[in-house]
Scaffold this motif. Structure first.
Motif, short mmCIF file in Angstrom:
data_model
loop_
_atom_site.label_atom_id
_atom_site.label_comp_id
_atom_site.label_asym_id
_atom_site.label_seq_id
_atom_site.Cartn_x
_atom_site.Cartn_y
_atom_site.Cartn_z
N GLU A 273 1.25 2.80 -3.53
CA GLU A 273 0.12 3.33 -4.28
C GLU A 273 0.37 4.79 -4.64
OE1 GLU A 273 -3.36 2.72 -1.94
OE2 GLU A 273 -3.10 0.55 -1.92
N THR B 98 -0.72 12.15 1.77
CA THR B 98 -1.34 13.47 1.62
C THR B 98 -1.37 14.20 2.96
OG1 THR B 98 -2.68 12.66 -0.21
CG2 THR B 98 -3.41 14.69 0.85
N ASN C 17 8.50 9.63 -2.25
CA ASN C 17 8.18 8.63 -3.26
C ASN C 17 9.36 7.69 -3.50
OD1 ASN C 17 5.56 9.45 -3.66
ND2 ASN C 17 6.00 10.66 -5.47
N THR D 90 0.81 -1.22 0.00
CA THR D 90 0.00 0.00 0.00
C THR D 90 0.84 1.26 0.00
OG1 THR D 90 -0.19 -0.06 2.40
CG2 THR D 90 -1.97 -1.09 1.13
N SER D 91 2.07 1.20 0.50
CA SER D 91 2.91 2.39 0.50
C SER D 91 3.35 2.78 -0.91
CB SER D 91 4.15 2.18 1.38
OG SER D 91 5.00 1.23 0.80
N SER E 29 -1.63 7.46 -4.72
CA SER E 29 -2.19 8.47 -3.84
C SER E 29 -2.71 7.79 -2.58
CB SER E 29 -3.32 9.21 -4.56
OG SER E 29 -3.80 10.24 -3.77
N THR E 30 -2.03 8.01 -1.49
CA THR E 30 -2.46 7.41 -0.24
C THR E 30 -2.84 8.52 0.74
OG1 THR E 30 -0.20 7.36 0.54
CG2 THR E 30 -0.98 5.38 -0.54
N GLU E 31 -3.82 8.25 1.55
CA GLU E 31 -4.28 9.25 2.53
C GLU E 31 -3.17 9.66 3.48
OE1 GLU E 31 -7.94 8.22 4.48
OE2 GLU E 31 -8.81 7.49 2.59
N TRP E 32 -2.38 8.70 3.94
CA TRP E 32 -1.32 9.03 4.90
C TRP E 32 -0.28 9.95 4.30
CZ3 TRP E 32 3.73 7.95 3.89
CH2 TRP E 32 4.00 7.00 2.92
N ARG F 175 9.72 5.25 -0.49
CA ARG F 175 8.63 4.28 -0.37
C ARG F 175 8.54 3.38 -1.58
NH1 ARG F 175 3.13 5.78 -1.98
NH2 ARG F 175 3.25 7.59 -3.33
N TYR G 186 7.81 4.23 -4.81
CA TYR G 186 6.84 4.60 -5.83
C TYR G 186 7.53 5.39 -6.94
CZ TYR G 186 2.81 6.55 -8.15
OH TYR G 186 1.90 6.91 -9.10
#
Length: 125
Positions: free
Chosen positions: A5, A12, A74, A2-3, A7-10, A77, A79
């Motif tokens: 992805e 942002t 990014n 999930t890290s 656009s992640t809520e955490w 993590r 990405y």
């Protein structure tokens, strides 16, 4: 996973809390990451050949349309990150900008060359 992805809520929330400026169309940055001196032990021979080690230290120089703090997150993590920046980055040592895309495209190789003249190994995508 999930890290990684887009656009992640955490992410942002973290960027907002740290007051990192958002994306601005037409503004670019050149940034420098300090990399670990030695490659990880399980690094393939092919990658070892591509990444010589003069012993003076390693840097990664990149260009981005994101704020460099956002881009650094990014990288670490994983990405849209190069192997060197994802696996070997220790810290971001600095950035320049904002500037136009043309200025950044010229500045990125110039910054890499400056570091090479100082005796460092420089990696990029």
């Amino acid at each position: 996973e999930t890290s990684k992805e887009a656009s992640t809520e955490w992410l942002t929330a973290l960027l907002l809390e740290a007051k990192v400026p958002g994306f601005v169309r037409g503004k670019y940055y050149v940034y420098t990451l300090k990399l670990r001196k030695n490659l990880p032990k399980n690094t393939s021979e092919k990658r070892q050949t591509k990444m010589p080690n003069s012993g003076n230290g390693r840097f990664y120089v990149g260009m981005t349309g994101l704020h460099p703090y956002h881009r650094y997150l990014n990288h670490i993590r994983g990405y849209k990150a190069s192997w060197a920046a994802n696996k070997m980055a220790i810290t971001m040592t600095g950035f320049e900008g904002p500037m136009t895309r043309e200025e950044a495209e010229a500045r990125e190789p110039a910054r890499a060359q400056e570091l090479r003249k100082e005796g460092y190994d420089v990696h990029s995508n």
